[in-house]
Design an enzyme around this catalytic site. Structure first.
Site, PDB file in Angstrom:
ATOM      1  N   ALA A  97       0.858  -1.179   0.000  1.00 37.67           N
ATOM      2  CA  ALA A  97       0.000   0.000   0.000  1.00 37.67           C
ATOM      3  C   ALA A  97       0.898   1.235   0.000  1.00 37.67           C
ATOM      4  O   ALA A  97       2.066   1.145   0.368  1.00 37.67           O
ATOM      5  CB  ALA A  97      -0.866  -0.023   1.254  1.00 37.67           C
ATOM      6  N   GLY A 148       0.397  -5.135   0.576  1.00 34.06           N
ATOM      7  CA  GLY A 148      -0.744  -5.112  -0.338  1.00 34.06           C
ATOM      8  C   GLY A 148      -0.394  -5.617  -1.732  1.00 34.06           C
ATOM      9  O   GLY A 148      -1.257  -6.147  -2.441  1.00 34.06           O
ATOM     10  N   GLU A 172      -0.564  -9.275  -1.422  1.00 33.70           N
ATOM     11  CA  GLU A 172      -1.984  -9.622  -1.226  1.00 33.70           C
ATOM     12  C   GLU A 172      -2.741  -9.570  -2.549  1.00 33.70           C
ATOM     13  O   GLU A 172      -3.592 -10.414  -2.835  1.00 33.70           O
ATOM     14  CB  GLU A 172      -2.618  -8.658  -0.209  1.00 33.70           C
ATOM     15  CG  GLU A 172      -2.078  -8.871   1.195  1.00 33.70           C
ATOM     16  CD  GLU A 172      -2.629  -7.860   2.182  1.00 33.70           C
ATOM     17  OE1 GLU A 172      -2.331  -6.655   2.016  1.00 33.70           O
ATOM     18  OE2 GLU A 172      -3.369  -8.267   3.096  1.00 33.70           O
ATOM     19  N   GLU A 186       3.864  -5.943   6.983  1.00 35.02           N
ATOM     20  CA  GLU A 186       3.053  -4.916   7.643  1.00 35.02           C
ATOM     21  C   GLU A 186       3.373  -4.751   9.128  1.00 35.02           C
ATOM     22  O   GLU A 186       3.326  -3.639   9.656  1.00 35.02           O
ATOM     23  CB  GLU A 186       1.558  -5.220   7.487  1.00 35.02           C
ATOM     24  CG  GLU A 186       0.992  -4.905   6.104  1.00 35.02           C
ATOM     25  CD  GLU A 186       1.158  -6.055   5.116  1.00 35.02           C
ATOM     26  OE1 GLU A 186       1.947  -6.982   5.373  1.00 35.02           O
ATOM     27  OE2 GLU A 186       0.485  -6.017   4.066  1.00 35.02           O
TER      28      GLU A 186
HETATM   29  N1  3HC Z   1       4.626   3.469   0.190  1.00 35.54           N
HETATM   30  C1  3HC Z   1       5.148   4.674  -0.106  1.00 35.54           C
HETATM   31  N2  3HC Z   1       6.444   4.877  -0.340  1.00 35.54           N
HETATM   32  C2  3HC Z   1       7.263   3.822  -0.267  1.00 35.54           C
HETATM   33  C3  3HC Z   1       6.788   2.541   0.042  1.00 35.54           C
HETATM   34  C4  3HC Z   1       5.399   2.381   0.271  1.00 35.54           C
HETATM   35  N3  3HC Z   1       4.868   1.181   0.560  1.00 35.54           N
HETATM   36  N4  3HC Z   1       7.831   1.685   0.039  1.00 35.54           N
HETATM   37  C5  3HC Z   1       8.901   2.405  -0.269  1.00 35.54           C
HETATM   38  N5  3HC Z   1       8.575   3.696  -0.451  1.00 35.54           N
HETATM   39  C6  3HC Z   1       9.468   4.789  -0.853  1.00 35.54           C
HETATM   40  C7  3HC Z   1      10.514   5.092   0.207  1.00 35.54           C
HETATM   41  O1  3HC Z   1      10.031   5.989   1.160  1.00 35.54           O
HETATM   42  C8  3HC Z   1      11.617   5.667  -0.631  1.00 35.54           C
HETATM   43  O2  3HC Z   1      11.276   6.999  -0.930  1.00 35.54           O
HETATM   44  P1  3HC Z   1      12.418   8.122  -1.076  1.00 35.54           P
HETATM   45  O3  3HC Z   1      13.295   7.644  -2.185  1.00 35.54           O
HETATM   46  O4  3HC Z   1      11.658   9.351  -1.345  1.00 35.54           O
HETATM   47  O5  3HC Z   1      13.124   8.127   0.252  1.00 35.54           O
HETATM   48  C9  3HC Z   1      11.528   4.896  -1.940  1.00 35.54           C
HETATM   49  O6  3HC Z   1      10.217   4.337  -1.950  1.00 35.54           O
HETATM   50  C10 3HC Z   1      12.522   3.778  -2.046  1.00 35.54           C
HETATM   51  O7  3HC Z   1      12.463   2.989  -0.868  1.00 35.54           O
HETATM   52  P2  3HC Z   1      13.783   2.383  -0.192  1.00 35.54           P
HETATM   53  O8  3HC Z   1      14.796   3.442  -0.024  1.00 35.54           O
HETATM   54  O9  3HC Z   1      13.331   1.643   1.016  1.00 35.54           O
HETATM   55  O10 3HC Z   1      14.269   1.386  -1.344  1.00 35.54           O
HETATM   56  P3  3HC Z   1      14.899  -0.055  -1.239  1.00 35.54           P
HETATM   57  O11 3HC Z   1      15.165  -0.469  -2.616  1.00 35.54           O
HETATM   58  O12 3HC Z   1      15.991  -0.059  -0.228  1.00 35.54           O
HETATM   59  O13 3HC Z   1      13.746  -0.985  -0.641  1.00 35.54           O
HETATM   60  C11 3HC Z   1      11.523  -1.902  -0.440  1.00 35.54           C
HETATM   61  C12 3HC Z   1      12.578  -1.219  -1.354  1.00 35.54           C
HETATM   62  C13 3HC Z   1      12.037  -3.293  -0.012  1.00 35.54           C
HETATM   63  C14 3HC Z   1      10.263  -2.033  -1.218  1.00 35.54           C
HETATM   64  C15 3HC Z   1      11.348  -1.049   0.841  1.00 35.54           C
HETATM   65  O14 3HC Z   1      11.090   0.281   0.444  1.00 35.54           O
HETATM   66  C16 3HC Z   1      10.222  -1.479   1.717  1.00 35.54           C
HETATM   67  O15 3HC Z   1      10.374  -2.377   2.526  1.00 35.54           O
HETATM   68  N6  3HC Z   1       9.059  -0.796   1.594  1.00 35.54           N
HETATM   69  C17 3HC Z   1       7.929  -1.000   2.459  1.00 35.54           C
HETATM   70  C18 3HC Z   1       7.187  -2.247   2.104  1.00 35.54           C
HETATM   71  C19 3HC Z   1       6.018  -2.402   3.007  1.00 35.54           C
HETATM   72  O16 3HC Z   1       6.094  -2.251   4.215  1.00 35.54           O
HETATM   73  N7  3HC Z   1       4.874  -2.733   2.441  1.00 35.54           N
HETATM   74  C20 3HC Z   1       3.674  -2.899   3.190  1.00 35.54           C
HETATM   75  C21 3HC Z   1       2.942  -1.609   3.231  1.00 35.54           C
HETATM   76  S1  3HC Z   1       1.538  -1.681   4.265  1.00 35.54           S
HETATM   77  C22 3HC Z   1       0.386  -2.484   3.337  1.00 35.54           C
HETATM   78  O17 3HC Z   1       0.644  -2.919   2.259  1.00 35.54           O
HETATM   79  C23 3HC Z   1      -0.979  -2.592   3.957  1.00 35.54           C
HETATM   80  C24 3HC Z   1      -1.826  -3.615   3.261  1.00 35.54           C
HETATM   81  O18 3HC Z   1      -1.775  -4.821   3.948  1.00 35.54           O
HETATM   82  C25 3HC Z   1      -3.264  -3.179   3.191  1.00 35.54           C
END
Ligand code: 3HC
Ligand code: NAI
Length: 694
Positions: free
Chosen positions: A63, A102, A105, A125
């Site tokens: 998400a 997400g 998912e 998450e």
């Molecule tokens: N939403 C918004 N922005 C995000 C994001 C997300 N889910 N994931 C990453 N970003 C952004 C970061 O803030 C960063 O922005 P910036 O360049 O402006 O600082 C950019 O994307 C790149 O991220 P990283 O520096 O972390 O890049 P990496 O290549 O090192 O890692 C990644 C990539 C493994 C995808 C890592 O970013 C990550 O773990 N992201 C989060 C994943 C996550 O937690 N997903 C679950 C979200 S909650 C959800 O999905 C709820 C659902 O169940 C309903």
């Protein structure tokens, strides 16, 4: 079609491609794009199958976290997944990079999934204080079985596509994603394969029905590790409903639990920490486009506690290092400790059985500083004495190749002064790791007054490469973390004279969620270090000195502020210490009093926050969130409390400033008065976070 989701037709296969850099997060526009794309492909009589895939570096990484807490926009992720699942034509997710949260998912809502060999999938998450809120807690147990699902969801750890395929979450591994996915789609159509919906497949749940301990065990393990985190326990509960609630009802429960976590304080703090960590790597004052220098070879000087841990961090990342000592004996001792450390981790199952040999094979121990000559990065970790550091840097100037980055791991010493020992101060900086260096993720990158931007970027890049969290800070005594720690330590020490005991002080902090308090920390680090340093500087601290004079140096002697049973690291309150404190204070003519936990808490925390404000005033840290990252990754600050500056904002700066003034007067210590910055923000009703917004 939309800007961020494109559609094209390859014969009978429609390809829906998300193209929303950097990580194809499911923003409102992406959700709408996928929804519309699938709907229109479903309605197109020439389309027989649909592939959902992504452009750029990764499949959907979840998400869009930046949208959390804002008014929801339609279509929601549930509706998108519903649209996919009920589509009368097979929908295939084609995964590369990381399918997370997400994103995974959504893939689980597709009828089939193909992935590249290198792809990873996971539901992280919990790391944001949440649980999978778009069916993940129900579809993943149906795909891989509840035991594996609850483990993945509660830890948030990713798994590789081959493992996911073995477990049943991926249908095929393909070499070339585009052609492989298309071929897979055509095969499904040709063979008239059914539309597989995980929601209808309870076959893997049946076996688990009898044994519910998998959920309680997963929650208990998470609780033990997470100290007070709500999300993993709630997530385990959500997954358990795959066994006792019908799919639709369990989805509803999942949604309710997700919303509860999302609106809670813990997730807010954890989401803040996610962005704070990423922000910290961005360095102000470095010209745009500055590239780091090439680092092909690394040398570390000193194979002691820190040098050894740093060398292990490189070896853990598969990077060879040369580890330099003054003599064979020191080298042998250092390498022996590393080997023992690796062996113990392997014995616990923390790393594969062949990892110790492989990793030790990457660490080449040698005697003599002249061995730095090939290194692109040199990290010095010798004794914390200015004269020795200066001597080492003088020699580095003589032996290191041109353009090598020269880093010191000093905890307190002035890096500008160290840099002056060389003809190349632009190459000198601090890389301050935290103990144990192979475990703790923080690396304070200390920028000297002459440090070149590309040297700084090199250090940031290297830290990231070895899985550390870099935070750029300026030169001052103790940099960010230890300087704030000293403000806390000063108060903790006073409490013993005023009336508290070590265990009362420490308990106040562990109750808050810190892994340990200042006295247990002192016992762990060794009390003799501070004692020696006090003697050198002619400073007295009657209680601490008396403890060391009694031969109590902490864990290493089995006694310090606490006592320790043989082989145990658990601090036990010691009546002897109580007696020693009472005798010492009586001798000094002090009258001890009962101290409340509230007073202890405020006097530990608020001076630290005040020091943080001073650090911001002096521009030692670039932003308040950087200070938080230092505490989260260097000192085990509980992630669900965001860090000291985030916490201060949640308490209110007005209250903190008032209490500081109160304690300044009560204890006759003007240094506790709020700093001008804290006072100004408090008077204006502002927060530290408002500084970041400019
Ligand atoms: N939403 C918004 N922005 C995000 C994001 C997300 N889910 N994931 C990453 N970003 C952004 C970061 O803030 C960063 O922005 P910036 O360049 O402006 O600082 C950019 O994307 C790149 O991220 P990283 O520096 O972390 O890049 P990496 O290549 O090192 O890692 C990644 C990539 C493994 C995808 C890592 O970013 C990550 O773990 N992201 C989060 C994943 C996550 O937690 N997903 C679950 C979200 S909650 C959800 O999905 C709820 C659902 O169940 C309903
Ligand atoms: P240590 O005493 O365990 O190790 C120092 C090592 O350096 C010894 O093995 C010694 O033989 C070696 N050494 C000394 N002079 C040398 C030289 N000229 N060439 C090669 N090797 C030499 O010390 P520790 O704890 O590892 O500390 C090292 C540095 O790291 C210090 O600056 C310290 O302040 C800093 N630091 C220490 C932390 C800790 O918790 N121990 C945490 C963060 C930083």
């Amino acid at each position: 079609m939309s800007q961020v989701v494109k559609m094209e037709r390859h014969g009978e296969v429609a390809i829906v491609t998300v193209d929303s850099p950097p990580v194809n997060a499911l923003s409102a526009a992406v959700r709408k794009g996928i929804f519309d794309g699938v709907k229109s492909a479903a309605a197109d009589p020439d389309v027989k199958a649909i592939v959902v895939t992504c452009a750029g570096r990764t499949f959907i990484a979840g998400a869009d976290i930046t949208e959390f807490g804002k008014p929801p926009q339609q279509p929601g992720l549930h509706e998108v997944i519903d649209e996919i699942e009920k589509c009368p034509k097979p929908v295939i997710a084609a995964i590369h990079g990381t399918a997370l949260g997400g994103g995974f998912e959504l893939a689980l809502g597709c009828h089939y999934r193909v992935a590249t060999k290198e792809a990873k999938v996971g539901l992280p998450e919990v790391k944001l204080g949440l649980l999978p809120g778009a069916g993940g807690t129900q579809r993943l147990p149906r795909a891989v079985g509840p035991e594996m699902a609850v483990k993945m969801i509660v830890t948030g750890d990713f798994i590789g596509a081959p493992e996911a395929a073995k477990a049943g979450a991926i249908d095929e591994i393909v070499d070339n994603l585009a052609s492989g996915a298309e071929a897979f789609a055509k095969k499904i159509v040709a063979e008239k394969k059914p539309l597989r919906k995980l929601r209808d497949d309870d076959s893997k749940l049946a076996a688990a029905k009898a044994d519910r301990s998998i959920f309680t065990n997963a929650a208990a393990a998470a609780n033990k590790k997470g100290r007070g985190l709500e999300a993993p326990v709630t997530a385990a509960e959500a997954v358990s409903h795959s066994l006792d609630q019908p799919f639709e009802q369990a989805l509803k429960t999942e949604r309710e639990l997700f919303t509860k976590l999302m609106n809670g304080e813990q997730s807010k703090a954890q989401r803040y920490a996610f962005f704070a960590e990423r922000e910290a790597a961005k360095v102000a004052g470095v010209p745009e486009g500055t590239k780091g220098r090439d680092v092909k070879s690394v040398a570390i000087i000193g194979a002691g506690t820190m040098g050894g841990g740093i060398a292990m961090s490189f070896a853990n990342a598969g990077i060879p290092v040369t580890l330099i000592e003054t003599g064979d004996e020191q080298l042998k001792r250092g390498l022996g400790i590393m080997q023992k450390n690796y062996d113990a981790t392997a014995a616990r199952g923390g790393i594969p059985a062949d990892a110790p040999a492989k990793r030790m094979g990457l660490i080449k121990g040698v005697v003599g500083i002249e061995n730095v000559k090939d290194a692109d990065l040199i990290i010095e970790a010798v004794f914390e004495t200015m004269a020795i550091k200066k001597e080492v840097f003088g020699k580095l100037d003589q032996y290191a190749k041109k353009g090598a980055v020269l880093a010191t791991n000093t905890s307190y010493l002035n890096i500008n002064e160290i840099a002056k020992m060389t003809q190349r101060p632009q190459d000198v900086l601090g890389m301050h790791f935290f103990s144990p260096a192979n475990v703790m993720k923080l690396c304070e990158i200390v920028r000297g007054e002459k440090t070149a931007p590309d040297a700084l970027v090199t250090a940031v890049n290297v830290a990231k490469k070895i899985a550390k969290v870099p935070v750029v800070v300026g030169v001052c005594d103790g940099f960010v973390g230890n300087r704030m720690l000293a403000a806390r330590g000063k108060q903790a020490e006073k409490f013993l004279f005023e009336g508290a005991l070590p265990q009362q002080v420490d308990a106040v902090l562990t109750k808050f969620g810190m892994p340990m308090g200042p006295f247990a920390m002192g016992d762990l680090a060794g009390l003799d270090i501070g004692w020696r340093s006090r003697k050198d500087r002619g400073i007295k601290s009657e209680i601490a000195d008396a403890i060391c004079e009694a031969g109590r140096f902490g864990q290493k002697t089995g006694k310090g502020y606490y006592k320790y049973e043989q082989g145990s690291r658990a601090p036990l309150p010691d009546p002897e210490i109580e007696k020693l404190i009472e005798e010492t204070t009586t001798k000094m003519g002090l009258k001890r009093r009962q101290m409340s936990d509230d007073e202890i808490f405020e006097r530990l925390m608020y001076p630290m926050i005040n020091e943080g404000a001073r650090i911001l005033e002096e521009k030692i840290a670039q932003r308040p969130s950087d200070i938080d990252v230092v505490w989260l990754y260097g000192y085990g600050w509980p992630i669900y409390r965001g860090g000291p500056m985030f916490y201060a904002d949640s308490v209110g700066l007005k209250k903190i400033a008032e209490r500081l003034s109160f304690y300044a007067k009560q204890t006759n210590d003007p240094s506790l008065e709020p700093t001008p910055l804290l006072k100004k923000l408090a008077d204006e009703g502002k927060t530290f976070a408002s500084l970041a917004k400019g």
